[in-house]
Design an enzyme around this catalytic site. Structure first.
Site, short mmCIF file in Angstrom:
data_model
loop_
_atom_site.label_atom_id
_atom_site.label_comp_id
_atom_site.label_asym_id
_atom_site.label_seq_id
_atom_site.Cartn_x
_atom_site.Cartn_y
_atom_site.Cartn_z
N HIS A 99 1.42 -1.51 0.14
CA HIS A 99 -0.09 -0.18 0.02
C HIS A 99 0.94 1.06 0.29
CE1 HIS A 99 0.72 -1.67 4.25
NE2 HIS A 99 1.06 0.00 4.31
N HIS A 101 0.87 5.64 0.94
CA HIS A 101 0.13 6.20 2.11
C HIS A 101 0.53 7.18 1.25
CE1 HIS A 101 0.28 4.10 6.04
NE2 HIS A 101 1.41 3.25 5.24
P1 AMP Z 1 1.52 0.24 7.23
O1 AMP Z 1 2.37 0.91 8.86
O2 AMP Z 1 2.50 1.31 6.21
O3 AMP Z 1 1.55 -1.53 6.81
O4 AMP Z 1 0.32 1.15 7.52
C1 AMP Z 1 -1.02 0.33 7.36
C2 AMP Z 1 -1.98 0.82 7.97
O5 AMP Z 1 -3.27 0.46 7.90
C3 AMP Z 1 -2.26 1.81 9.01
O6 AMP Z 1 -2.09 3.47 8.90
C4 AMP Z 1 -3.61 1.31 9.66
O7 AMP Z 1 -4.29 2.47 9.95
C5 AMP Z 1 -4.35 1.44 8.43
N1 AMP Z 1 -5.46 -0.19 8.43
C6 AMP Z 1 -5.19 -1.22 9.45
N2 AMP Z 1 -6.75 -1.56 8.68
C7 AMP Z 1 -7.71 -0.32 8.06
C8 AMP Z 1 -8.58 -1.08 7.55
N3 AMP Z 1 -9.20 -1.86 8.01
N4 AMP Z 1 -9.12 -0.18 6.56
C9 AMP Z 1 -8.36 0.83 6.47
N5 AMP Z 1 -7.05 1.06 7.21
C10 AMP Z 1 -6.86 0.33 7.82
#
Ligand code: AMP
Ligand code: ZN
Length: 137
Positions: A99, A101
């Protein structure tokens, strides 16, 4: 992957706040909203992270990023945007489905604090390190 939450978002098994979708990519609001409009852009196909993707898969994902970033900028009136991608735990990755951001920026107190530890440049060390890393065509 059935136990991946982002695959479950793609398949509609769990809800998301969608801001963009096409045949290959989905973008939805991050539940934590570090800054207003904090968005995640994901490929619909499961990849653990960028280190598992080839040029074609990465191109397809990143090709959509400018359009979504501009959409956020226009709709939210932000004055800038940080684009961040974390790969593996050491780099802060917590969800193991690639993903990107997108974090719209408004001002210094908008929720995001980024800091880079800087060093005096050592040009000899830089040249040596670059030689170590250098990858030809
Ligand atoms: P990372 O730390 O780069 O792996 O980011 C993962 C992101 O996914 C975090 O910022 C979480 O807040 C986000 N996240 C986790 N579960 C969900 C969800 N169900 N819907 C939207 N965002 C999510
Ligand atoms: Zn997945």
């Amino acid at each position: 992957m059935s136990d991946c939450i982002f695959c479950q978002i793609v398949s509609g098994q769990i809800p998301s706040s969608k801001v963009y979708e096409d045949e290959e990519v989905l973008a939805f609001l991050d539940i934590t909203q570090v800054t207003k409009g904090h968005t995640l852009v994901i490929p619909k196909k499961h990849y653990r992270n960028m280190l598992e993707m080839d040029a074609e898969a990465a191109s397809s994902l990143f090709a959509r990023v400018p359009k979504i970033a501009k959409q956020l900028q226009e709709k939210l009136g932000s004055s800038g945007i940080n684009i961040i991608n974390n790969n593996e735990e050491a780099a802060g990755q917590t969800v193991f489905h690639t993903h990107v951001h997108l974090l719209p920026r408004f001002d210094e107190s908008d929720g995001l604090k980024l800091s880079f530890e800087t060093h005096e440049p050592d040009f000899a060390a830089l040249a040596q390190l670059a030689q170590e890393i250098f990858l030809g065509e």
